[in-house]
Design a protein around this motif. Structure first.
Motif, PDB file in Angstrom:
ATOM      1  N   THR A 238       0.834  -1.212   0.000  1.00  0.00           N
ATOM      2  CA  THR A 238       0.000   0.000   0.000  1.00  0.00           C
ATOM      3  C   THR A 238       0.866   1.257   0.000  1.00  0.00           C
ATOM      4  O   THR A 238       0.499   2.274  -0.612  1.00  0.00           O
ATOM      5  CB  THR A 238      -0.952   0.013   1.206  1.00  0.00           C
ATOM      6  OG1 THR A 238      -0.197  -0.184   2.414  1.00  0.00           O
ATOM      7  CG2 THR A 238      -2.005  -1.070   1.086  1.00  0.00           C
ATOM      8  N   GLU A 239       2.011   1.213   0.687  1.00  0.00           N
ATOM      9  CA  GLU A 239       2.924   2.365   0.650  1.00  0.00           C
ATOM     10  C   GLU A 239       3.471   2.591  -0.756  1.00  0.00           C
ATOM     11  O   GLU A 239       3.846   3.720  -1.109  1.00  0.00           O
ATOM     12  CB  GLU A 239       4.081   2.158   1.627  1.00  0.00           C
ATOM     13  CG  GLU A 239       3.661   2.276   3.094  1.00  0.00           C
ATOM     14  CD  GLU A 239       4.763   1.869   4.055  1.00  0.00           C
ATOM     15  OE1 GLU A 239       5.868   1.503   3.558  1.00  0.00           O
ATOM     16  OE2 GLU A 239       4.539   1.898   5.271  1.00  0.00           O
ATOM     17  N   ASP A 245      -7.237  -3.563  -1.065  1.00  0.00           N
ATOM     18  CA  ASP A 245      -7.928  -4.789  -1.457  1.00  0.00           C
ATOM     19  C   ASP A 245      -7.162  -5.545  -2.529  1.00  0.00           C
ATOM     20  O   ASP A 245      -7.112  -6.786  -2.516  1.00  0.00           O
ATOM     21  CB  ASP A 245      -9.344  -4.470  -1.957  1.00  0.00           C
ATOM     22  CG  ASP A 245     -10.300  -4.147  -0.812  1.00  0.00           C
ATOM     23  OD1 ASP A 245      -9.868  -4.288   0.362  1.00  0.00           O
ATOM     24  OD2 ASP A 245     -11.442  -3.758  -1.078  1.00  0.00           O
ATOM     25  N   GLU A 246      -6.541  -4.813  -3.455  1.00  0.00           N
ATOM     26  CA  GLU A 246      -5.746  -5.480  -4.483  1.00  0.00           C
ATOM     27  C   GLU A 246      -4.508  -6.141  -3.869  1.00  0.00           C
ATOM     28  O   GLU A 246      -4.126  -7.242  -4.266  1.00  0.00           O
ATOM     29  CB  GLU A 246      -5.323  -4.476  -5.562  1.00  0.00           C
ATOM     30  CG  GLU A 246      -6.459  -4.003  -6.444  1.00  0.00           C
ATOM     31  CD  GLU A 246      -5.961  -3.179  -7.606  1.00  0.00           C
ATOM     32  OE1 GLU A 246      -4.837  -3.461  -8.103  1.00  0.00           O
ATOM     33  OE2 GLU A 246      -6.679  -2.246  -8.034  1.00  0.00           O
ATOM     34  N   VAL A 251      -2.144 -12.257  -2.160  1.00  0.00           N
ATOM     35  CA  VAL A 251      -1.420 -13.033  -1.159  1.00  0.00           C
ATOM     36  C   VAL A 251      -2.017 -14.427  -0.966  1.00  0.00           C
ATOM     37  O   VAL A 251      -3.231 -14.602  -0.894  1.00  0.00           O
ATOM     38  CB  VAL A 251      -1.409 -12.293   0.194  1.00  0.00           C
ATOM     39  CG1 VAL A 251      -0.570 -13.065   1.222  1.00  0.00           C
ATOM     40  CG2 VAL A 251      -0.864 -10.877   0.028  1.00  0.00           C
ATOM     41  N   GLU A 252      -1.125 -15.401  -0.862  1.00  0.00           N
ATOM     42  CA  GLU A 252      -1.486 -16.758  -0.456  1.00  0.00           C
ATOM     43  C   GLU A 252      -0.629 -17.122   0.760  1.00  0.00           C
ATOM     44  O   GLU A 252       0.553 -16.792   0.819  1.00  0.00           O
ATOM     45  CB  GLU A 252      -1.228 -17.759  -1.581  1.00  0.00           C
ATOM     46  CG  GLU A 252      -1.573 -19.197  -1.219  1.00  0.00           C
ATOM     47  CD  GLU A 252      -1.378 -20.152  -2.400  1.00  0.00           C
ATOM     48  OE1 GLU A 252      -2.364 -20.722  -2.877  1.00  0.00           O
ATOM     49  OE2 GLU A 252      -0.217 -20.303  -2.841  1.00  0.00           O
ATOM     50  N   PHE A 253      -1.234 -17.809   1.747  1.00  0.00           N
ATOM     51  CA  PHE A 253      -0.536 -18.226   2.960  1.00  0.00           C
ATOM     52  C   PHE A 253      -0.213 -19.712   2.883  1.00  0.00           C
ATOM     53  O   PHE A 253      -1.032 -20.511   2.403  1.00  0.00           O
ATOM     54  CB  PHE A 253      -1.399 -17.962   4.195  1.00  0.00           C
ATOM     55  CG  PHE A 253      -1.499 -16.505   4.578  1.00  0.00           C
ATOM     56  CD1 PHE A 253      -0.805 -16.012   5.665  1.00  0.00           C
ATOM     57  CD2 PHE A 253      -2.297 -15.633   3.842  1.00  0.00           C
ATOM     58  CE1 PHE A 253      -0.891 -14.671   6.017  1.00  0.00           C
ATOM     59  CE2 PHE A 253      -2.395 -14.294   4.186  1.00  0.00           C
ATOM     60  CZ  PHE A 253      -1.692 -13.809   5.276  1.00  0.00           C
ATOM     61  N   GLU A 283      -9.313  -2.081   7.433  1.00  0.00           N
ATOM     62  CA  GLU A 283     -10.460  -1.536   6.699  1.00  0.00           C
ATOM     63  C   GLU A 283     -10.464  -1.984   5.241  1.00  0.00           C
ATOM     64  O   GLU A 283     -10.821  -1.220   4.330  1.00  0.00           O
ATOM     65  CB  GLU A 283     -10.493  -0.007   6.795  1.00  0.00           C
ATOM     66  CG  GLU A 283     -10.642   0.494   8.222  1.00  0.00           C
ATOM     67  CD  GLU A 283     -10.739   2.010   8.311  1.00  0.00           C
ATOM     68  OE1 GLU A 283     -10.509   2.687   7.271  1.00  0.00           O
ATOM     69  OE2 GLU A 283     -11.055   2.514   9.391  1.00  0.00           O
ATOM     70  N   ALA A 284     -10.063  -3.227   5.026  1.00  0.00           N
ATOM     71  CA  ALA A 284     -10.137  -3.807   3.683  1.00  0.00           C
ATOM     72  C   ALA A 284     -11.561  -4.270   3.418  1.00  0.00           C
ATOM     73  O   ALA A 284     -12.335  -4.567   4.340  1.00  0.00           O
ATOM     74  CB  ALA A 284      -9.176  -4.982   3.575  1.00  0.00           C
ATOM     75  N   GLY A 285     -11.888  -4.383   2.151  1.00  0.00           N
ATOM     76  CA  GLY A 285     -13.229  -4.844   1.792  1.00  0.00           C
ATOM     77  C   GLY A 285     -13.355  -6.351   1.777  1.00  0.00           C
ATOM     78  O   GLY A 285     -14.457  -6.895   1.813  1.00  0.00           O
TER      79      GLY A 285
END
Length: 574
Positions: A238-239, A245-246, A251-253, A283-285
């Protein structure tokens, strides 16, 4: 409704009154106190509970405590659903993605394995690669629009991602394809690969919690670490200007699945709850977490490797029940070196059997609502969140993992955590399958490493097993002592049925160490005499199977530190 001409009328007189149908007989309605009473009776027979102990003590006796100090209850009850702090259930519907593991150091061999795996039921590939991996050779014939490829290239994540996309240019890539930059990679690499993934429409990041699992981390430490790395990924991306959200959708764990069935189920369920909470706070969707479960490397043994098939089956079952989106079963012969075709076939067929024959994937979240599982899930989620908070506060996980390793080692040493084929039921005469060395395998400290190191260096001398009395009287302790000694690479020579010290001396053949094995009444009658006679015949060290006595130099019984005992015994045989 039109009646069918000639049809039979409904026998209304047989219909019970509404609310009167009881499916359970009164005799089937049991209370918790009834279970306590029945369980207590069993424990009293085995002398784990005294005659005067209250029945409710069975909870303390039967509750198993994990390395995170979480109690696993022996019986789930409705009361376990009180005061739960977390919620949420796995959402995977249908079969999980059967993912095979490949290493790209030998592209031709990996290519052959990939095609065989895909033809045999594998649905995606997890590919460890370097900048020098020949992807064109390795992936030749792989239908990239049907079989997702998940890259794993810690040494050159950007170069490998670019090479893969160049190879795949002009082709549609299957959903689930992941360029696979590690969540712990440098910020520059993380942002670069994420940008490539956004353009290609693929996943881009893997948060690999198996890295700390392989070092010995507990379940809660694995969960907390994964949340800390996941949060770092969100901050970094995000930075760099990628919408939250993108970033989350890239990401996969990856988590380890062990043969501890219920903790594994609970860990995967807890991971989803924790990640959903991280996304909520951010605050992600979205609230979704994509999971890849890999059967644990540390749980596997190099000796009696066939038992690994059982371990990985339980682990894969738990991963599927826990809701993993993709499951990798590592071949049973992985600890021996590079797995062969048989090992890979058994690995992929494990998922095939669970999905197609056992129908494990027919129900979404089959463990959901089970009192014990819900309680364990909540406890693990809270413990994992605590670890996450401490990591966010700047603490290192190194000391905590070291403490966990020490505690696990102590429990394994005392055989509180038995390892079949190593600490329990070892076979000194086994012939291990031969596999070529796998130089590219990442280092892992297996749980049974201490016992394996003893087996790696067998001692030349045998222990004389001085079996006292007839077979019926000595067999229990003789078997216990034989198995314990074998766990340290020590063979025994058995005296057989005896009637007294003279019989033992007649069977004795000059061994430096002897172990008396018999019943308590026999010990009381002639153990001291037997020990004296054997010492006079040449024995330098006398062990007794059971409680320590003045007649013996050492003893072996349930609860002893097996590693310490075996080390002492080996020193006497050297």
């Amino acid at each position: 409704m039109t009646e069918v001409e000639g049809g039979l009328e409904e026998p209304a007189e047989l219909e019970p009154e509404q609310g009167t149908l009881a499916l359970a007989d009164a005799g089937d309605r049991w209370a918790v106190a009834d279970w306590e009473h029945a369980a207590a009776a069993v424990l009293r027979k085995s002398r784990r509970l005294g005659e005067d102990d209250p029945d409710e003590l069975v909870w303390a006796k039967l509750t198993r405590t994990t390395l995170d100090d979480i109690g696993i209850t022996p019986l789930g009850t409705a009361s376990h659903l009180e005061d739960l702090e977390t919620g949420g259930r796995p959402t995977r519907a249908g079969a999980w993605d059967v993912r095979a593991h490949l290493r790209g150091d030998d592209a031709s061999a990996a290519h052959e394995s990939a095609l065989v795996d895909l033809a045999g039921g594998v649905t995606s590939l997890w590919l460890e690669a370097t900048a020098g991996t020949d992807l064109a050779t390795l992936l030749d014939g792989v239908l990239l629009d049907l079989a997702p490829v998940v890259l794993d290239a810690p040494s050159a994540p950007v170069a490998v991602a670019e090479a893969f996309l160049a190879y795949a240019e002009g082709r549609e890539l299957a959903p689930g394809t992941n360029l696979g930059v590690s969540g712990e990679a440098s910020a520059e690499d993380l942002v670069a690969v994420a940008g490539l993934a956004r353009k290609a429409g693929t996943l881009g990041v893997v948060v690999d919690a198996t890295a700390v699992h392989d070092r010995g981390a507990s379940d809660a430490q694995e969960l907390g670490h994964s949340m800390a790395v996941g949060a770092r990924v969100l901050r970094t991306l995000t930075e760099a200007g990628i919408p939250l959200d993108e970033a989350a959708d890239l990401v996969e764990f990856r988590y380890a699945a062990t043969d501890e069935q219920f903790p594994t189920i609970a860990k995967l369920r807890a991971a989803r709850r924790l990640w959903a909470r991280v996304l909520e706070i951010s605050e992600a969707g979205t609230r979704e977490q994509r999971q890849h479960a890999v059967t644990s490397r540390p749980m596997m043994s190099r000796y009696d490797p066939w038992v690994n098939m059982l371990r990985t089956t339980v682990a894969a079952f738990a991963a599927g029940v826990g809701g993993a989106d993709a499951v990798t079963v590592l071949p049973f012969d992985s600890p021996l070196g590079r797995p062969d075709a048989f090992g890979r076939r058994i690995a992929r067929n494990t998922s095939a059997l669970l999905i197609s024959e056992s129908h494990v994937a027919r129900v979404t979240d089959p463990a959901g609502g089970a009192y014990a599982v819900e309680k364990l899930t909540d406890d693990l989620a809270r413990a994992g969140w605590d670890v996450f908070g401490r990591l966010e506060g700047g603490e290192s996980l190194d000391d905590a993992i070291a403490a966990t390793v020490d505690r696990r080692e102590a429990e394994i040493g005392r055989r509180k955590r038995p390892i079949t084929g190593l600490s329990e039921f070892p076979n000194l005469a086994e012939e291990l399958p031969e596999r070529p060395a796998d130089e590219s395998a990442r280092p892992v400290r297996r749980y049974g490493a201490s016992f394996e190191s003893l087996r790696d260096e067998p001692v030349p001398g045998h222990v004389f097993l001085a079996t006292m009395g007839p077979v019926a009287e000595h067999t229990a302790r003789a078997t216990f002592a034989s198995n314990l000694l074998a766990a340290g690479g020590i063979a025994v020579d058995v005296a057989g049925p005896t009637k007294g010290a003279d019989d033992l001396v007649a069977a004795y053949d000059g061994q430096q160490v002897v172990c008396l094995a018999g019943s308590d009444p026999t010990y009381a009658e002639w153990a001291a005499q037997a020990a004296t006679a054997l010492r006079e015949a040449g024995a330098r060290w006398v062990i007794i199977a059971g409680k320590a006595t003045d007649a013996a130099d050492d003893s072996c019984a349930m609860g002893v530190d097996a590693l310490a005992f075996l080390t002492r015994t080996r020193e006497k045989l050297a």
